[in-house]
Design an enzyme around this catalytic site. Structure first.
Site, PDB file in Angstrom:
ATOM      1  N   ALA A  13     124.270  -4.933 163.640  1.00  0.00           N
ATOM      2  CA  ALA A  13     124.624  -3.537 163.896  1.00  0.00           C
ATOM      3  C   ALA A  13     126.034  -3.175 163.445  1.00  0.00           C
ATOM      4  O   ALA A  13     126.321  -1.994 163.223  1.00  0.00           O
ATOM      5  CB  ALA A  13     124.442  -3.229 165.383  1.00  0.00           C
ATOM      6  N   ALA A  14     126.905  -4.172 163.300  1.00  0.00           N
ATOM      7  CA  ALA A  14     128.267  -3.863 162.856  1.00  0.00           C
ATOM      8  C   ALA A  14     128.430  -4.032 161.344  1.00  0.00           C
ATOM      9  O   ALA A  14     129.536  -3.908 160.820  1.00  0.00           O
ATOM     10  CB  ALA A  14     129.273  -4.749 163.589  1.00  0.00           C
ATOM     11  N   ARG A  95     124.003 -15.000 151.031  1.00  0.00           N
ATOM     12  CA  ARG A  95     124.193 -16.202 150.224  1.00  0.00           C
ATOM     13  C   ARG A  95     125.680 -16.467 150.049  1.00  0.00           C
ATOM     14  O   ARG A  95     126.425 -15.605 149.604  1.00  0.00           O
ATOM     15  CB  ARG A  95     123.537 -16.013 148.844  1.00  0.00           C
ATOM     16  CG  ARG A  95     123.386 -17.308 148.070  1.00  0.00           C
ATOM     17  CD  ARG A  95     123.158 -17.030 146.613  1.00  0.00           C
ATOM     18  NE  ARG A  95     121.832 -16.477 146.352  1.00  0.00           N
ATOM     19  CZ  ARG A  95     120.805 -17.191 145.876  1.00  0.00           C
ATOM     20  NH1 ARG A  95     120.942 -18.461 145.634  1.00  0.00           N
ATOM     21  NH2 ARG A  95     119.662 -16.602 145.620  1.00  0.00           N
ATOM     22  N   ASN A 108     118.217 -18.499 157.070  1.00  0.00           N
ATOM     23  CA  ASN A 108     117.545 -17.318 157.599  1.00  0.00           C
ATOM     24  C   ASN A 108     116.320 -17.680 158.428  1.00  0.00           C
ATOM     25  O   ASN A 108     115.988 -16.981 159.382  1.00  0.00           O
ATOM     26  CB  ASN A 108     117.214 -16.346 156.478  1.00  0.00           C
ATOM     27  CG  ASN A 108     118.454 -15.545 156.113  1.00  0.00           C
ATOM     28  OD1 ASN A 108     119.000 -14.860 156.962  1.00  0.00           O
ATOM     29  ND2 ASN A 108     118.934 -15.689 154.897  1.00  0.00           N
ATOM     30  N   GLN A 115     114.751 -14.994 166.483  1.00  0.00           N
ATOM     31  CA  GLN A 115     114.532 -13.580 166.806  1.00  0.00           C
ATOM     32  C   GLN A 115     113.044 -13.290 167.034  1.00  0.00           C
ATOM     33  O   GLN A 115     112.686 -12.492 167.901  1.00  0.00           O
ATOM     34  CB  GLN A 115     115.142 -12.692 165.723  1.00  0.00           C
ATOM     35  CG  GLN A 115     116.672 -12.844 165.722  1.00  0.00           C
ATOM     36  CD  GLN A 115     117.394 -11.868 164.826  1.00  0.00           C
ATOM     37  OE1 GLN A 115     116.791 -11.097 164.092  1.00  0.00           O
ATOM     38  NE2 GLN A 115     118.722 -11.910 164.882  1.00  0.00           N
ATOM     39  N   ASP A 162     112.584   0.138 147.325  1.00  0.00           N
ATOM     40  CA  ASP A 162     112.025  -0.031 145.978  1.00  0.00           C
ATOM     41  C   ASP A 162     111.128   1.159 145.626  1.00  0.00           C
ATOM     42  O   ASP A 162     111.160   1.656 144.498  1.00  0.00           O
ATOM     43  CB  ASP A 162     111.247  -1.346 145.927  1.00  0.00           C
ATOM     44  CG  ASP A 162     112.072  -2.482 146.503  1.00  0.00           C
ATOM     45  OD1 ASP A 162     113.159  -2.739 145.960  1.00  0.00           O
ATOM     46  OD2 ASP A 162     111.671  -3.067 147.525  1.00  0.00           O
ATOM     47  N   HIS A 190     110.127  -7.945 147.957  1.00  0.00           N
ATOM     48  CA  HIS A 190     111.375  -7.207 147.715  1.00  0.00           C
ATOM     49  C   HIS A 190     112.317  -8.128 146.947  1.00  0.00           C
ATOM     50  O   HIS A 190     113.179  -8.793 147.510  1.00  0.00           O
ATOM     51  CB  HIS A 190     112.017  -6.741 149.020  1.00  0.00           C
ATOM     52  CG  HIS A 190     113.391  -6.169 148.785  1.00  0.00           C
ATOM     53  ND1 HIS A 190     113.601  -4.996 148.091  1.00  0.00           N
ATOM     54  CD2 HIS A 190     114.619  -6.628 149.100  1.00  0.00           C
ATOM     55  CE1 HIS A 190     114.893  -4.756 148.004  1.00  0.00           C
ATOM     56  NE2 HIS A 190     115.540  -5.729 148.606  1.00  0.00           N
TER      57      HIS A 190
HETATM   58  P1  NAD Z   1     126.593  -6.971 156.125  1.00  0.00           P
HETATM   59  O1  NAD Z   1     127.054  -8.356 155.816  1.00  0.00           O
HETATM   60  O2  NAD Z   1     127.489  -5.815 155.933  1.00  0.00           O
HETATM   61  O3  NAD Z   1     126.118  -6.913 157.637  1.00  0.00           O
HETATM   62  C1  NAD Z   1     125.256  -7.867 158.191  1.00  0.00           C
HETATM   63  C2  NAD Z   1     125.622  -7.985 159.655  1.00  0.00           C
HETATM   64  O4  NAD Z   1     124.659  -8.836 160.258  1.00  0.00           O
HETATM   65  C3  NAD Z   1     126.999  -8.631 159.889  1.00  0.00           C
HETATM   66  O5  NAD Z   1     127.771  -7.780 160.724  1.00  0.00           O
HETATM   67  C4  NAD Z   1     126.670  -9.955 160.562  1.00  0.00           C
HETATM   68  O6  NAD Z   1     127.635 -10.336 161.520  1.00  0.00           O
HETATM   69  C5  NAD Z   1     125.320  -9.638 161.209  1.00  0.00           C
HETATM   70  N1  NAD Z   1     124.485 -10.805 161.469  1.00  0.00           N
HETATM   71  C6  NAD Z   1     124.335 -11.929 160.735  1.00  0.00           C
HETATM   72  N2  NAD Z   1     123.503 -12.778 161.350  1.00  0.00           N
HETATM   73  C7  NAD Z   1     123.087 -12.159 162.474  1.00  0.00           C
HETATM   74  C8  NAD Z   1     122.241 -12.559 163.526  1.00  0.00           C
HETATM   75  N3  NAD Z   1     121.646 -13.747 163.528  1.00  0.00           N
HETATM   76  N4  NAD Z   1     122.050 -11.687 164.532  1.00  0.00           N
HETATM   77  C9  NAD Z   1     122.647 -10.493 164.554  1.00  0.00           C
HETATM   78  N5  NAD Z   1     123.504 -10.075 163.588  1.00  0.00           N
HETATM   79  C10 NAD Z   1     123.693 -10.906 162.560  1.00  0.00           C
HETATM   80  O7  NAD Z   1     125.221  -6.800 155.327  1.00  0.00           O
HETATM   81  P2  NAD Z   1     124.449  -5.449 155.010  1.00  0.00           P
HETATM   82  O8  NAD Z   1     124.966  -4.896 153.744  1.00  0.00           O
HETATM   83  O9  NAD Z   1     124.386  -4.607 156.218  1.00  0.00           O
HETATM   84  O10 NAD Z   1     123.005  -6.045 154.665  1.00  0.00           O
HETATM   85  C11 NAD Z   1     122.208  -6.665 155.647  1.00  0.00           C
HETATM   86  C12 NAD Z   1     121.009  -7.348 155.018  1.00  0.00           C
HETATM   87  O11 NAD Z   1     120.160  -6.394 154.412  1.00  0.00           O
HETATM   88  C13 NAD Z   1     121.347  -8.340 153.911  1.00  0.00           C
HETATM   89  O12 NAD Z   1     120.510  -9.478 154.083  1.00  0.00           O
HETATM   90  C14 NAD Z   1     120.981  -7.604 152.640  1.00  0.00           C
HETATM   91  O13 NAD Z   1     120.684  -8.494 151.590  1.00  0.00           O
HETATM   92  C15 NAD Z   1     119.761  -6.874 153.121  1.00  0.00           C
HETATM   93  N6  NAD Z   1     119.325  -5.725 152.309  1.00  0.00           N
HETATM   94  C16 NAD Z   1     117.979  -5.529 152.203  1.00  0.00           C
HETATM   95  C17 NAD Z   1     117.485  -4.459 151.475  1.00  0.00           C
HETATM   96  C18 NAD Z   1     116.008  -4.213 151.362  1.00  0.00           C
HETATM   97  O14 NAD Z   1     115.614  -3.290 150.609  1.00  0.00           O
HETATM   98  N7  NAD Z   1     115.116  -4.956 152.021  1.00  0.00           N
HETATM   99  C19 NAD Z   1     118.384  -3.587 150.854  1.00  0.00           C
HETATM  100  C20 NAD Z   1     119.750  -3.795 150.999  1.00  0.00           C
HETATM  101  C21 NAD Z   1     120.208  -4.877 151.724  1.00  0.00           C
HETATM  102  C1  LMR Z   2     118.862  -4.245 147.342  1.00  0.00           C
HETATM  103  O1  LMR Z   2     117.702  -4.173 146.908  1.00  0.00           O
HETATM  104  O2  LMR Z   2     119.702  -3.342 147.167  1.00  0.00           O
HETATM  105  C2  LMR Z   2     119.285  -5.487 148.100  1.00  0.00           C
HETATM  106  O3  LMR Z   2     118.163  -6.191 148.556  1.00  0.00           O
HETATM  107  C3  LMR Z   2     120.138  -6.337 147.218  1.00  0.00           C
HETATM  108  C4  LMR Z   2     120.696  -7.542 147.939  1.00  0.00           C
HETATM  109  O4  LMR Z   2     120.593  -8.643 147.373  1.00  0.00           O
HETATM  110  O5  LMR Z   2     121.246  -7.401 149.054  1.00  0.00           O
END
Ligand code: NAD
Ligand code: LMR
Length: 328
Positions: A13-14, A95, A108, A115, A162, A190
């Site tokens: 959430a942060a 990563r 993960n 979770q 996507d 994805h």
């Molecule tokens: P970020 O690093 O800014 O934030 C992730 C947060 O998750 C951090 O604050 C971290 O402390 C917290 N965290 C890590 N492990 C945790 C746990 N076990 N429990 C609770 N909190 C935890 O990252 P972001 O930019 O917010 O991205 C989050 C995720 O979303 C990444 O894995 C990113 O690759 C993914 N993402 C997915 C898509 C999609 O289309 N599916 C798109 C963009 C990003």
């Molecule tokens: C995205 O599609 O923007 C993200 O999944 C990319 C990433 O690796 O966080």
């Protein structure tokens, strides 16, 4: 009479997606302008993350959202997921330097096993789960496998970003409004192997395939642009997509909860064997949603080019699943 508040858990959430997401949930963009919400926010126990979360909560309070009926900060999933009706699993292990894909999957797997078990133990029996944290499909699979007492169909992965990216590219190509594009889907994982498929899509009722009529553009421009969009954003911003990812999470949950009015949307959902995808694989499919349920659009013709693309993304997903099997 005002509705009873629903509980919405958000992990990570942060983080940056969290910051683009929470305010929109609290303002009613996800579940409706008449639906009060209680936010149950989870972050890692680390002091810096918990402090950052406190700051986000101060800002949520300062918005004075009429629909925000409560906000909780947690570091334990068993508390964050208590009685939750919706769970957006955003936090994941990114990563790190020198980390191989297998290490990332293993790190993960640990998070999403814990979770999934916590959801199984304490969440509402109807909880709707959206996994955003990457690798999203496999993390959703792990959480689903770790929650045997909850319906498998309640675990979904985000392919809506996507889908939205593909819609935007097609609107630009056809010179039409993105809102006029219907019947688009993205099959599979994805990841860059996803298959964005506009064979059935229309804009203003006209076939996009006929309007574009260019298979070379499809294979050499459209598919790589959509597939590598996440990497392009990281290269440009130095950070992964956040506002668009949060927007897609809102779209995914809103449509699931409130219905898609007959329109196709893309969700990563556990297969029941549709289109030859083995049961249980969390795969991007075209779905319609109504009454809080999604339904995979069936009976679409899969031509040779599409089958080849679907096979590639399926093989990648099955490889990821095999890589975590021993951890489940
Ligand atoms: P970020 O690093 O800014 O934030 C992730 C947060 O998750 C951090 O604050 C971290 O402390 C917290 N965290 C890590 N492990 C945790 C746990 N076990 N429990 C609770 N909190 C935890 O990252 P972001 O930019 O917010 O991205 C989050 C995720 O979303 C990444 O894995 C990113 O690759 C993914 N993402 C997915 C898509 C999609 O289309 N599916 C798109 C963009 C990003
Ligand atoms: C995205 O599609 O923007 C993200 O999944 C990319 C990433 O690796 O966080």
């Amino acid at each position: 009479m005002s509705k009873t508040p629903v509980r919405v858990a958000v992990t990570g959430a942060a983080g940056q997606i969290g910051y683009a997401l929470l305010f929109r949930i609290a303002s009613g963009e996800m579940l409706g302008k008449d639906q009060p919400v209680i936010l149950q926010l989870l972050e890692i126990p680390d002091e810096k993350a918990q402090n950052a979360l406190k700051g986000v909560i101060m800002e949520l309070e300062d918005c004075a959202f009429p629909l925000l009926a409560g906000v909780e900060a947690h570091s334990d999933p068993l508390q964050a997921f208590k009685d939750t009706d919706y769970a957006l699993l955003v936090g994941a292990r990114p990563r790190g330097p020198g980390m191989e894909r297998a290490d990332l999957l293993a790190a993960n797997a640990q998070i999403f096993t814990a979770q999934g078990k916590a959801l199984n133990a304490v969440a509402s029996r109807n909880v709707k789960v959206l996994v955003v944290g990457n690798p999203a499909n496999t993390n959703a699979y792990i959480a689903m496998k770790s929650a045997p007492d909850l319906p498998a169909k309640n675990f979904t992965a985000m392919l809506r970003l996507d889908h939205n990216r593909a819609a935007s590219q097609l609107a630009a190509k056809t010179g039409t409004a993105v809102g006029d594009i219907k019947k688009l889907t993205v099959w599979g994982n994805h990841s860059p192997t996803m298959y964005a498929d506009y064979r059935f899509a229309t804009t203003n009722g006209k076939s996009i395939k006929d309007l574009v009529n260019d298979q070379v553009w499809n294979a050499d421009t459209f598919l790589p642009t959509v597939g590598k969009r996440g990497a392009a954003i990281i290269a440009a911003r130095g950070l992964s997509s956040a506002a668009s990812a949060a927007n897609a999470a809102i779209d995914h949950m809103r449509d699931w909860a409130l219905g898609s009015n007959g329109e196709w949307v893309t969700m990563g959902v556990p297969s029941n064997g549709e289109y030859g995808i083995p049961a249980g694989v969390v795969f991007g499919f075209p779905v319609t949603t109504a009454g809080g349920e999604y339904k995979i659009v069936e009976g679409l013709e899969i031509d040779a080019f599409s089958q080849e693309r679907i096979n590639i993304t399926l093989a990648e997903l099955q490889g990821e699943q095999d890589g975590v099997k021993h951890l489940l």
